[in-house]
Design a protein around this motif. Structure first.
Motif, PDB file in Angstrom:
ATOM      1  N   ARG A   2       0.837  -1.208   0.000  1.00 56.13           N
ATOM      2  CA  ARG A   2       0.000   0.000   0.000  1.00 56.13           C
ATOM      3  C   ARG A   2       0.873   1.260   0.000  1.00 56.13           C
ATOM      4  N   LEU A   3       1.906   1.247   0.838  1.00 55.53           N
ATOM      5  CA  LEU A   3       2.832   2.392   0.848  1.00 55.53           C
ATOM      6  C   LEU A   3       3.461   2.579  -0.532  1.00 55.53           C
ATOM      7  N   ALA A   4       3.857   1.449  -1.136  1.00 55.17           N
ATOM      8  CA  ALA A   4       4.492   1.506  -2.460  1.00 55.17           C
ATOM      9  C   ALA A   4       3.537   2.087  -3.506  1.00 55.17           C
ATOM     10  N   CYS A   5       2.233   1.925  -3.259  1.00 56.02           N
ATOM     11  CA  CYS A   5       1.234   2.510  -4.166  1.00 56.02           C
ATOM     12  C   CYS A   5       0.906   3.952  -3.753  1.00 56.02           C
ATOM     13  N   GLY A   6       1.605   4.436  -2.737  1.00 55.11           N
ATOM     14  CA  GLY A   6       1.385   5.815  -2.302  1.00 55.11           C
ATOM     15  C   GLY A   6       0.171   5.959  -1.405  1.00 55.11           C
ATOM     16  N   ILE A   7      -0.290   4.829  -0.834  1.00 54.38           N
ATOM     17  CA  ILE A   7      -1.479   4.885   0.031  1.00 54.38           C
ATOM     18  C   ILE A   7      -1.047   4.812   1.494  1.00 54.38           C
ATOM     19  N   ASP A   8      -1.559   5.705   2.296  1.00 55.73           N
ATOM     20  CA  ASP A   8      -1.222   5.738   3.724  1.00 55.73           C
ATOM     21  C   ASP A   8      -2.355   6.446   4.453  1.00 55.73           C
ATOM     22  N   ASP A   9      -3.055   5.699   5.303  1.00 52.98           N
ATOM     23  CA  ASP A   9      -4.248   6.266   5.955  1.00 52.98           C
ATOM     24  C   ASP A   9      -3.962   6.801   7.347  1.00 52.98           C
ATOM     25  N   ARG A  10      -2.730   6.741   7.775  1.00 52.05           N
ATOM     26  CA  ARG A  10      -2.478   7.155   9.157  1.00 52.05           C
ATOM     27  C   ARG A  10      -2.853   8.610   9.385  1.00 52.05           C
ATOM     28  N   PRO A  11      -3.584   8.871  10.461  1.00 53.93           N
ATOM     29  CA  PRO A  11      -3.980  10.262  10.714  1.00 53.93           C
ATOM     30  C   PRO A  11      -2.862  11.046  11.389  1.00 53.93           C
ATOM     31  N   VAL A  12      -2.906  12.341  11.229  1.00 53.58           N
ATOM     32  CA  VAL A  12      -2.016  13.214  11.991  1.00 53.58           C
ATOM     33  C   VAL A  12      -2.553  13.231  13.418  1.00 53.58           C
ATOM     34  N   ILE A  13      -1.699  12.883  14.360  1.00 55.57           N
ATOM     35  CA  ILE A  13      -2.157  12.853  15.754  1.00 55.57           C
ATOM     36  C   ILE A  13      -1.645  14.103  16.456  1.00 55.57           C
ATOM     37  N   ALA A  14      -2.525  15.052  16.599  1.00 52.91           N
ATOM     38  CA  ALA A  14      -2.140  16.300  17.250  1.00 52.91           C
ATOM     39  C   ALA A  14      -1.782  15.981  18.690  1.00 52.91           C
ATOM     40  N   GLN A  15      -0.789  16.686  19.203  1.00 54.31           N
ATOM     41  CA  GLN A  15      -0.282  16.394  20.543  1.00 54.31           C
ATOM     42  C   GLN A  15      -1.360  16.493  21.608  1.00 54.31           C
ATOM     43  N   HIS A  16      -2.114  17.551  21.553  1.00 50.86           N
ATOM     44  CA  HIS A  16      -3.191  17.701  22.523  1.00 50.86           C
ATOM     45  C   HIS A  16      -4.145  18.769  22.028  1.00 50.86           C
ATOM     46  N   GLU A  17      -5.342  18.665  22.492  1.00 51.50           N
ATOM     47  CA  GLU A  17      -6.316  19.708  22.191  1.00 51.50           C
ATOM     48  C   GLU A  17      -5.950  20.912  23.053  1.00 51.50           C
ATOM     49  N   PRO A  18      -5.929  22.098  22.491  1.00 51.29           N
ATOM     50  CA  PRO A  18      -5.592  23.239  23.345  1.00 51.29           C
ATOM     51  C   PRO A  18      -6.675  23.471  24.397  1.00 51.29           C
ATOM     52  N   LYS A  19      -6.223  23.803  25.601  1.00 51.80           N
ATOM     53  CA  LYS A  19      -7.186  24.109  26.656  1.00 51.80           C
ATOM     54  C   LYS A  19      -7.444  25.605  26.714  1.00 51.80           C
ATOM     55  N   SER A  20      -6.465  26.343  26.216  1.00 49.09           N
ATOM     56  CA  SER A  20      -6.631  27.790  26.214  1.00 49.09           C
ATOM     57  C   SER A  20      -5.895  28.369  25.021  1.00 49.09           C
ATOM     58  N   ILE A  21      -6.353  29.528  24.591  1.00 50.42           N
ATOM     59  CA  ILE A  21      -5.661  30.240  23.519  1.00 50.42           C
ATOM     60  C   ILE A  21      -5.517  31.670  24.008  1.00 50.42           C
ATOM     61  N   GLY A  22      -4.281  32.135  24.100  1.00 53.35           N
ATOM     62  CA  GLY A  22      -4.104  33.467  24.669  1.00 53.35           C
ATOM     63  C   GLY A  22      -2.903  34.179  24.101  1.00 53.35           C
ATOM     64  N   LYS A  23      -2.799  35.410  24.520  1.00 54.14           N
ATOM     65  CA  LYS A  23      -1.688  36.221  24.032  1.00 54.14           C
ATOM     66  C   LYS A  23      -1.405  37.259  25.112  1.00 54.14           C
ATOM     67  N   GLU A  24      -0.134  37.516  25.394  1.00 52.76           N
ATOM     68  CA  GLU A  24       0.184  38.583  26.347  1.00 52.76           C
ATOM     69  C   GLU A  24       1.379  39.379  25.848  1.00 52.76           C
ATOM     70  N   THR A  25       1.453  40.612  26.303  1.00 49.47           N
ATOM     71  CA  THR A  25       2.547  41.481  25.872  1.00 49.47           C
ATOM     72  C   THR A  25       3.212  42.095  27.094  1.00 49.47           C
ATOM     73  N   THR A  26       4.537  42.037  27.107  1.00 51.31           N
ATOM     74  CA  THR A  26       5.301  42.747  28.141  1.00 51.31           C
ATOM     75  C   THR A  26       5.854  44.011  27.482  1.00 51.31           C
ATOM     76  N   PHE A  27       5.684  45.129  28.132  1.00 54.29           N
ATOM     77  CA  PHE A  27       6.057  46.399  27.505  1.00 54.29           C
ATOM     78  C   PHE A  27       7.463  46.838  27.906  1.00 54.29           C
ATOM     79  N   GLU A  28       8.077  47.489  26.961  1.00 52.23           N
ATOM     80  CA  GLU A  28       9.396  48.026  27.237  1.00 52.23           C
ATOM     81  C   GLU A  28       9.289  49.145  28.279  1.00 52.23           C
ATOM     82  N   HIS A  29       8.236  49.975  28.131  1.00 56.01           N
ATOM     83  CA  HIS A  29       7.957  51.035  29.107  1.00 56.01           C
ATOM     84  C   HIS A  29       6.582  50.765  29.702  1.00 56.01           C
TER      85      HIS A  29
END
Ligand code: TTP
Ligand code: MG
Length: 385
Positions: free
Chosen positions: A224-251
């Motif tokens: 199957r691989l030789a025919c270019g077939i591969d069904d394996r899924p991408v296994i994401a490491q983990h579902e995010p529990k949060s999505i955020g962003k923060e900024t530290t200011f120079e001043h």
């Protein structure tokens, strides 16, 4: 739905990081690995590979082949930090990332056509961002499955970018040696060779029964691989529990208006990330760190989950209005938690919501193409950063 995977892999990773950090090493044969008597090569810059130096080769052999090489032990902690930066960039392109090692990962791009209509262009952007923000060169492969994507990223190295499109799978790999197939080590390659099978194309055409005699249960997967077939899924490491962003200011920020402006900017970033990852959030948290390092977080939970910038902003603003500012502020952050999968504004079906959703789709397309800063709220346009 057509499955699409991008595989990204850094070129001569450890050596590339060393060359980046020491201009004297650039364009030179750099060899990283164990320098003691029994040490082996971890990697070699492409300049050193010209002399036949390869990963896993005894260091004494590498020294013999390339006496003019620059030999270094490397700095693993640094490579881990660089790897983190790379994975963070990749996360901007898909929520489904499977890191394979420090320097490579699969990105599942299936179903992202509305955001990334041209994956060759997307891969180009990924490579350009890694170059600009991390300072090293990556190769990328695009294909309908993991096996082909990984192969594609390798075939065009260094600085590669190769796509294998549906329908081209078999032709693209037919002439390659069987050792290019996953799971085919020297032993399997040798026994296949005894059967007269040297290339992937030959393996694809071999009678399965015959193949089973020699390779057992592995035969079917192999063919199957030789025919270019591969069904394996991408296994994401983990579902995010949060999505955020923060900024530290120079001043430190010293006025309420300045803080509100930052909240607006952060709300846009968090909204954009939520939409890109196809999430909506019910809880918004504001984090403030004062000049004295006193840090507070305050949250508010909404009735309906959202990924709209303005709702994130008004919620953050409502939280902020209860915080007293009696000293300067060095950090502001917004985090979205209580995430629910789904691209739209859940449970709010109205003409107004539909309109907003199409507006965001248009905005996000531009942001995906030209970068996050291309479109921003009117009140932020005068900022020069
Ligand atoms: P690879 O991606 O296999 O190799 P590379 O990035 O050096 O070169 P390229 O991808 O351009 O062919 O591995 C990534 C890093 O992992 C590599 O820089 C060093 C480390 N490594 C070892 O320590 N030992 C090994 O045998 C291999 C293969 C890699
Ligand atoms: Mg690599």
């Amino acid at each position: 739905m057509q499955k699409w995977i991008i595989h990204v892999d850094m070129d001569a990773f450890f050596a590339a990081v060393e060359q980046r950090d020491n201009p004297e090493l650039q364009s030179k044969p750099v060899i990283i690995g164990g320098l003691s008597g029994r040490g082996v090569v971890s990697t070699a810059s492409y300049e050193a590979r010209k002399y036949g130096v390869r990963s896993a080769m005894p260091m004494v052999e590498a020294r013999r082949r390339c006496p003019q090489g620059i030999f270094l032990t490397g700095n693993y902690d640094k490579y881990i930090a660089v790897s983190r930066e790379i994975m963070n960039i990749l996360a901007d392109f898909s929520p489904f990332i499977e890191p394979l090692s420090l320097d490579e990962a699969f990105l599942d791009m299936t179903g992202t056509e509305w955001l990334f209509p041209d994956l060759v262009e997307t891969a180009r952007q990924i490579k350009a961002r890694i170059k600009a923000e991390v300072g090293i060169v990556a190769s990328a492969g695009i294909a309908p499955n993991k096996f082909l994507a990984k192969l594609a990223s390798d075939l065009d190295k260094p600085d590669g970018l190769l796509i294998i499109r549906p329908g081209e799978e078999q032709l693209a790999i037919a002439k390659l040696p069987v050792s290019r197939l996953w799971g085919v080590g020297k032993t399997t390659a040798d026994s296949l060779q005894k059967l007269g099978i040297n290339t992937i194309g030959q393996l694809a055409e071999t009678d399965l029964k015959l193949l089973k005699k020699y390779c057992g249960n592995f035969a079917e997967d192999l063919q199957r691989l030789a025919c270019g077939i591969d069904d394996r899924p991408v296994i994401a490491q983990h579902e995010p529990k949060s999505i955020g962003k923060e900024t530290t200011f120079e001043h430190d920020l010293v006025s309420v208006a300045q803080v509100e402006e930052e909240l607006l900017l952060l709300a846009e970033k968090v909204g954009w990330r939520l939409r890109r990852y196809c999430y909506s959030a019910r809880t918004i948290t504001v984090k403030i760190r004062f000049a004295s390092f006193r840090t507070i977080t305050r949250s508010k939970t909404l009735t309906d989950p959202t990924n709209f910038d303005e709702l994130i902003f008004t919620t953050a603003q409502a939280i902020w209005s209860h915080i007293t500012m009696n000293e300067g502020i060095r950090l502001v952050g917004i985090t979205a938690t209580n995430l629910q999968a789904g691209c739209g504004q859940m449970s709010l079906f109205s003409e107004e919501t539909d309109k907003r959703q199409s507006m965001y789709q248009a905005v996000d397309k531009l942001k995906a193409k030209f970068g996050e800063k291309i479109i921003t709220k009117g009140r932020l346009v005068s900022r020069d950063d």
